[in-house]
Design a protein around this motif. Sequence first.
Motif, PDB file in Angstrom:
ATOM      1  N   PHE A  20       0.832  -1.195   0.000  1.00  0.00           N
ATOM      2  CA  PHE A  20       0.000   0.000   0.000  1.00  0.00           C
ATOM      3  C   PHE A  20       0.872   1.252   0.000  1.00  0.00           C
ATOM      4  N   VAL A  21       0.487   2.236  -0.815  1.00  0.00           N
ATOM      5  CA  VAL A  21       1.223   3.490  -0.892  1.00  0.00           C
ATOM      6  C   VAL A  21       0.215   4.638  -0.922  1.00  0.00           C
ATOM      7  N   THR A  22       0.574   5.751  -0.285  1.00  0.00           N
ATOM      8  CA  THR A  22      -0.287   6.937  -0.303  1.00  0.00           C
ATOM      9  C   THR A  22       0.162   7.852  -1.433  1.00  0.00           C
ATOM     10  N   LEU A  23      -0.796   8.301  -2.253  1.00  0.00           N
ATOM     11  CA  LEU A  23      -0.533   9.179  -3.390  1.00  0.00           C
ATOM     12  C   LEU A  23      -1.364  10.443  -3.272  1.00  0.00           C
ATOM     13  N   THR A  24      -0.959  11.472  -3.970  1.00  0.00           N
ATOM     14  CA  THR A  24      -1.749  12.690  -4.082  1.00  0.00           C
ATOM     15  C   THR A  24      -2.367  12.731  -5.474  1.00  0.00           C
ATOM     16  N   GLN A  25      -3.670  12.944  -5.548  1.00  0.00           N
ATOM     17  CA  GLN A  25      -4.370  13.107  -6.828  1.00  0.00           C
ATOM     18  C   GLN A  25      -5.013  14.481  -6.863  1.00  0.00           C
ATOM     19  N   VAL A  26      -5.147  15.033  -8.072  1.00  0.00           N
ATOM     20  CA  VAL A  26      -5.774  16.337  -8.258  1.00  0.00           C
ATOM     21  C   VAL A  26      -6.893  16.177  -9.278  1.00  0.00           C
ATOM     22  N   ASP A  27      -8.112  16.674  -8.951  1.00  0.00           N
ATOM     23  CA  ASP A  27      -9.229  16.566  -9.897  1.00  0.00           C
ATOM     24  C   ASP A  27      -9.234  17.748 -10.863  1.00  0.00           C
ATOM     25  N   GLU A  28     -10.231  17.783 -11.753  1.00  0.00           N
ATOM     26  CA  GLU A  28     -10.318  18.816 -12.789  1.00  0.00           C
ATOM     27  C   GLU A  28     -10.445  20.227 -12.223  1.00  0.00           C
ATOM     28  N   GLN A  29     -10.974  20.355 -10.999  1.00  0.00           N
ATOM     29  CA  GLN A  29     -11.126  21.668 -10.369  1.00  0.00           C
ATOM     30  C   GLN A  29      -9.893  22.059  -9.554  1.00  0.00           C
ATOM     31  N   GLY A  30      -8.858  21.231  -9.571  1.00  0.00           N
ATOM     32  CA  GLY A  30      -7.632  21.538  -8.850  1.00  0.00           C
ATOM     33  C   GLY A  30      -7.633  21.125  -7.390  1.00  0.00           C
ATOM     34  N   ARG A  31      -8.657  20.399  -6.953  1.00  0.00           N
ATOM     35  CA  ARG A  31      -8.719  19.944  -5.564  1.00  0.00           C
ATOM     36  C   ARG A  31      -7.818  18.719  -5.382  1.00  0.00           C
ATOM     37  N   LYS A  32      -7.068  18.712  -4.287  1.00  0.00           N
ATOM     38  CA  LYS A  32      -6.171  17.601  -3.994  1.00  0.00           C
ATOM     39  C   LYS A  32      -6.821  16.628  -3.020  1.00  0.00           C
ATOM     40  N   ALA A  33      -6.466  15.373  -3.178  1.00  0.00           N
ATOM     41  CA  ALA A  33      -6.932  14.337  -2.255  1.00  0.00           C
ATOM     42  C   ALA A  33      -5.811  13.331  -2.064  1.00  0.00           C
ATOM     43  N   GLU A  34      -5.743  12.772  -0.882  1.00  0.00           N
ATOM     44  CA  GLU A  34      -4.804  11.692  -0.599  1.00  0.00           C
ATOM     45  C   GLU A  34      -5.516  10.379  -0.884  1.00  0.00           C
ATOM     46  N   VAL A  35      -4.825   9.472  -1.566  1.00  0.00           N
ATOM     47  CA  VAL A  35      -5.402   8.192  -1.956  1.00  0.00           C
ATOM     48  C   VAL A  35      -4.487   7.073  -1.477  1.00  0.00           C
ATOM     49  N   ILE A  36      -5.070   6.040  -0.912  1.00  0.00           N
ATOM     50  CA  ILE A  36      -4.318   4.846  -0.560  1.00  0.00           C
ATOM     51  C   ILE A  36      -4.442   3.897  -1.748  1.00  0.00           C
ATOM     52  N   PHE A  37      -3.314   3.559  -2.353  1.00  0.00           N
ATOM     53  CA  PHE A  37      -3.304   2.734  -3.559  1.00  0.00           C
ATOM     54  C   PHE A  37      -2.675   1.386  -3.237  1.00  0.00           C
ATOM     55  N   ASP A  38      -3.359   0.310  -3.653  1.00  0.00           N
ATOM     56  CA  ASP A  38      -2.898  -1.055  -3.428  1.00  0.00           C
ATOM     57  C   ASP A  38      -2.151  -1.520  -4.680  1.00  0.00           C
ATOM     58  N   LEU A  39      -0.852  -1.682  -4.575  1.00  0.00           N
ATOM     59  CA  LEU A  39      -0.049  -2.096  -5.726  1.00  0.00           C
ATOM     60  C   LEU A  39      -0.390  -3.510  -6.188  1.00  0.00           C
ATOM     61  N   ALA A  40      -0.798  -4.378  -5.274  1.00  0.00           N
ATOM     62  CA  ALA A  40      -1.106  -5.760  -5.635  1.00  0.00           C
ATOM     63  C   ALA A  40      -2.356  -5.874  -6.500  1.00  0.00           C
ATOM     64  N   THR A  41      -3.351  -5.008  -6.265  1.00  0.00           N
ATOM     65  CA  THR A  41      -4.613  -5.095  -7.011  1.00  0.00           C
ATOM     66  C   THR A  41      -4.813  -3.937  -7.987  1.00  0.00           C
ATOM     67  N   SER A  42      -3.927  -2.936  -7.930  1.00  0.00           N
ATOM     68  CA  SER A  42      -4.033  -1.721  -8.758  1.00  0.00           C
ATOM     69  C   SER A  42      -5.325  -0.959  -8.491  1.00  0.00           C
ATOM     70  N   ARG A  43      -5.747  -0.920  -7.238  1.00  0.00           N
ATOM     71  CA  ARG A  43      -6.952  -0.187  -6.844  1.00  0.00           C
ATOM     72  C   ARG A  43      -6.604   0.855  -5.796  1.00  0.00           C
ATOM     73  N   GLY A  44      -7.368   1.935  -5.816  1.00  0.00           N
ATOM     74  CA  GLY A  44      -7.139   2.992  -4.845  1.00  0.00           C
ATOM     75  C   GLY A  44      -8.413   3.343  -4.105  1.00  0.00           C
ATOM     76  N   ARG A  45      -8.246   4.038  -2.998  1.00  0.00           N
ATOM     77  CA  ARG A  45      -9.380   4.498  -2.202  1.00  0.00           C
ATOM     78  C   ARG A  45      -8.965   5.796  -1.533  1.00  0.00           C
ATOM     79  N   GLU A  46      -9.873   6.785  -1.555  1.00  0.00           N
ATOM     80  CA  GLU A  46      -9.567   8.071  -0.939  1.00  0.00           C
ATOM     81  C   GLU A  46      -9.355   7.889   0.554  1.00  0.00           C
ATOM     82  N   ALA A  47      -8.277   8.483   1.040  1.00  0.00           N
ATOM     83  CA  ALA A  47      -7.977   8.430   2.475  1.00  0.00           C
ATOM     84  C   ALA A  47      -8.921   9.367   3.202  1.00  0.00           C
ATOM     85  N   VAL A  48      -9.403   8.961   4.359  1.00  0.00           N
ATOM     86  CA  VAL A  48     -10.310   9.783   5.156  1.00  0.00           C
ATOM     87  C   VAL A  48      -9.492  10.604   6.135  1.00  0.00           C
TER      88      VAL A  48
END
Length: 82
Positions: free
Chosen positions: A49-77
């Motif tokens: 698991f790794v934490t990443l920063t993503q930015v949406d079209e409006q420029g808002r940032k979110a932290e995401v927990i990404f699972d390298l084994a399954t290639s799936r992510g989930r927004e960190a709360v």
Amino acid sequence: MPERRFEDPAQARCDVTWCLTGTQAVRRDGSRVLDLPGDSPRSLVAGRFVTLTQVDEQGRKAEVIFDLATSRGREAVDPRRS
């Protein structure tokens, strides 16, 4: 299928199974290269698991927990935003 290569091995930070750069993760045995769906990967947790920063079209940032084994992510709360 052409072989994919790790884009910048000199800048990689490695753990037991995975190595990370700013935009990619690669298994140390070379069997898999992933383009990460975000920036600034931080340390690996539980070897996958790794934490990443993503930015949406409006420029808002979110932290995401990404699972390298399954290639799936989930927004960190963030408990401060609850």
